[in-house]
Design an enzyme around this catalytic site. Structure first.
Site, PDB file in Angstrom:
ATOM      1  N   GLY A  46       0.817  -0.988   0.084  1.00  0.00           N
ATOM      2  CA  GLY A  46       0.101   0.318   0.616  1.00  0.00           C
ATOM      3  C   GLY A  46       0.654   1.267  -0.212  1.00  0.00           C
ATOM      4  CG  ASP A 104      -7.361  -0.850  10.667  1.00  0.00           C
ATOM      5  OD1 ASP A 104      -8.765  -0.096  10.673  1.00  0.00           O
ATOM      6  OD2 ASP A 104      -8.386  -1.136  10.449  1.00  0.00           O
TER       7      ASP A 104
HETATM    8  P1  5GP Z   1      -3.937  -2.803  11.007  1.00  0.00           P
HETATM    9  O1  5GP Z   1      -3.285  -3.525  11.210  1.00  0.00           O
HETATM   10  O2  5GP Z   1      -2.921  -1.584  11.134  1.00  0.00           O
HETATM   11  O3  5GP Z   1      -4.894  -2.819  11.458  1.00  0.00           O
HETATM   12  O4  5GP Z   1      -3.732  -2.819   9.681  1.00  0.00           O
HETATM   13  C1  5GP Z   1      -3.284  -1.517   9.003  1.00  0.00           C
HETATM   14  C2  5GP Z   1      -3.321  -2.338   6.928  1.00  0.00           C
HETATM   15  O5  5GP Z   1      -5.221  -2.820   7.153  1.00  0.00           O
HETATM   16  C3  5GP Z   1      -3.000  -1.338   6.172  1.00  0.00           C
HETATM   17  O6  5GP Z   1      -1.919  -1.786   6.106  1.00  0.00           O
HETATM   18  C4  5GP Z   1      -3.615  -2.059   5.146  1.00  0.00           C
HETATM   19  O7  5GP Z   1      -3.467  -2.635   3.935  1.00  0.00           O
HETATM   20  C5  5GP Z   1      -5.658  -2.784   5.979  1.00  0.00           C
HETATM   21  N1  5GP Z   1      -6.190  -1.771   6.295  1.00  0.00           N
HETATM   22  C6  5GP Z   1      -7.127  -0.866   7.208  1.00  0.00           C
HETATM   23  N2  5GP Z   1      -7.771  -0.110   6.821  1.00  0.00           N
HETATM   24  C7  5GP Z   1      -7.933   0.451   5.881  1.00  0.00           C
HETATM   25  C8  5GP Z   1      -9.085   1.369   4.563  1.00  0.00           C
HETATM   26  O8  5GP Z   1      -9.509   1.415   5.219  1.00  0.00           O
HETATM   27  N3  5GP Z   1      -8.764   0.304   3.105  1.00  0.00           N
HETATM   28  C9  5GP Z   1      -7.411  -0.936   2.522  1.00  0.00           C
HETATM   29  N4  5GP Z   1      -7.335  -0.231   1.564  1.00  0.00           N
HETATM   30  N5  5GP Z   1      -6.791  -0.517   3.662  1.00  0.00           N
HETATM   31  C10 5GP Z   1      -7.168  -0.841   4.800  1.00  0.00           C
END
Ligand code: 5GP
Length: 176
Positions: A46, A104
């Site tokens: 991403g 996130d």
């Molecule tokens: P975390 O480990 O912080 O929960 O998630 C991070 C990863 O979740 C990001 O690198 C991404 O790949 C995915 N992610 C979280 N929220 C979103 C979103 O709203 N849209 C997209 N496309 N990916 C997300």
């Protein structure tokens, strides 16, 4: 309305808003990290578009490399196992900057910080284009933050929906 696969999205942040914010972030980093020879670590997939726009505006001596975090379910513990791939540059004594597209829950960032710390870097900073504070489960400080957003699903500017939508120059949000 923009359709990506089976979902409809609408513009959330336009090209100018994104470009302006990235310029501000680059200016801050150029100020803060002058003389520190930072190593930027872009987290695939991403972050590629964000990192490329940011990096063009970084004017301090620096290096860049890319990492990938694989995650899969562990049947035994019913938890998620994460694995870091691609760390080929030694980070000992380096000022490392983790470059994320979105933070996130923060699980990925927490894993990255803990794993990279084992390599004894001089410092670890974090930059993310987007952050959903209401979903965050850790208290890691994000040093450079593009935009705080609500807990909604976004795509574009490198972020995907089922692999699609990364090529949008705007950040789109799922239409209700
Ligand atoms: P975390 O480990 O912080 O929960 O998630 C991070 C990863 O979740 C990001 O690198 C991404 O790949 C995915 N992610 C979280 N929220 C979103 C979103 O709203 N849209 C997209 N496309 N990916 C997300």
């Amino acid at each position: 309305m923009i359709t990506i696969q089976d979902l409809k999205f609408k513009t959330f942040l336009n090209k100018e808003q994104i470009r302006e914010r990235i310029t501000e972030l680059a200016t801050q980093i150029n100020h803060d990290m002058a003389g520190q020879n930072p190593l930027f670590l872009g987290i695939l997939n991403g972050s590629f578009m964000f990192l490329s726009e940011l990096f063009k505006q970084i004017n301090v001596s620096c290096e860049v490399s890319f990492l990938k975090v694989n995650s899969y379910h562990n049947m035994a513990s019913s938890g998620k196992i994460r694995e870091l791939i691609g760390l080929s540059t030694p980070i000992e004594g380096r000022h490392v900057v983790i470059v994320e597209d979105i933070v996130d829950t923060g699980f990925t960032l927490d894993f990255l910080i803990n794993t990279l710390q084992k390599g004894n870097p001089a410092s670890i900073r974090t930059i993310t284009l987007l952050h959903k504070p209401s979903a965050m489960k850790f208290d890691h400080k994000i040093d450079y933050l593009g935009f705080e957003i609500e807990n909604k699903f976004v795509v574009g500017f490198g972020l995907d929906y089922n692999g699609y939508g990364r090529n949008s120059e705007e950040i789109l949000v799922k239409a209700d």
